[in-house]
Motif scaffolding. Structure first.
Motif, PDB file in Angstrom:
ATOM      1  N   GLY A   1      30.011 -42.346   6.549  1.00 49.30           N
ATOM      2  CA  GLY A   1      30.188 -40.854   6.486  1.00 49.30           C
ATOM      3  C   GLY A   1      31.398 -40.269   6.997  1.00 49.30           C
ATOM      4  O   GLY A   1      32.118 -39.729   6.335  1.00 49.30           O
TER       5      GLY A   1
ATOM      6  N   ALA B   1      34.442 -41.409   4.595  1.00 50.61           N
ATOM      7  CA  ALA B   1      34.247 -40.394   3.637  1.00 50.61           C
ATOM      8  C   ALA B   1      34.862 -39.098   3.924  1.00 50.61           C
ATOM      9  O   ALA B   1      35.610 -38.427   3.273  1.00 50.61           O
ATOM     10  CB  ALA B   1      32.698 -39.908   3.034  1.00 50.61           C
ATOM     11  N   ALA B   2      34.621 -38.603   5.397  1.00 50.51           N
ATOM     12  CA  ALA B   2      35.328 -37.437   5.666  1.00 50.51           C
ATOM     13  C   ALA B   2      36.708 -37.542   5.871  1.00 50.51           C
ATOM     14  O   ALA B   2      37.576 -36.569   5.329  1.00 50.51           O
ATOM     15  CB  ALA B   2      34.919 -37.088   7.043  1.00 50.51           C
TER      16      ALA B   2
ATOM     17  N   LEU C   1      38.648 -39.328   3.926  1.00 49.94           N
ATOM     18  CA  LEU C   1      39.347 -39.399   2.436  1.00 49.94           C
ATOM     19  C   LEU C   1      39.195 -37.713   1.898  1.00 49.94           C
ATOM     20  O   LEU C   1      40.180 -37.469   1.357  1.00 49.94           O
ATOM     21  CB  LEU C   1      38.384 -40.437   1.534  1.00 49.94           C
TER      22      LEU C   1
END
Lengths: 90, 90
Positions: free
Chosen positions: B9, B12-13, B15
């Motif tokens: 998570g 992802a954040a 990126l």
């Protein structure tokens, strides 16, 4: 009226995904990616893929839905950009 | 090596948020928003706000972190765009 957390997630999904749609449609139609950044779209597409994996892990339908659709759109734009970079020396 | 869902998570954040950073920096520096769409940024900013509310509801730190930062960036771009639309008839 009570709004469920789930419906907030889906409203969020519709808004962020649909805000991305015009760019995707334009790029797929025109194949013009000159003003798009390869670095930015690579980072964004990887990020969306990781959000999708994260959503599957935590079993969150809103996150999985939103990021599946956004991944298809973003990966399409990135593919056109990579094609143009390689074959048209963009 | 096992990667925890939480770290996926956060990756992802990092990126998706960082892919948005160059546009935000450019817009805040130059105040040029002519090629940006008011509709797209309104939808995106509202969507990010709803993701933030959703993250708070389901108590998910990665979603809250990612969307807090993206909201500040996106709301800044939107503010400049609204200012230019009103005062410069963009």
């Amino acid at each position: 009226m009570q709004i469920s957390p789930e419906s907030i997630g889906y409203m969020a999904a519709v808004l962020t995904t649909s805000s991305f749609l015009p760019q995707a449609i334009m790029t797929i139609k025109t194949k013009d990616t000159e003003s798009l950044s390869l670095g930015m779209y690579s980072a964004f597409t990887s990020g969306v893929l990781l959000w999708l994996i994260y959503g599957i892990y935590i079993e969150d339908k809103a996150i999985v839905c939103a990021n599946s659709i956004t991944l298809v759109l973003s990966a399409s734009i990135l593919s056109v950009k990579i094609f143009n970079t390689i074959f048209k020396n963009e």
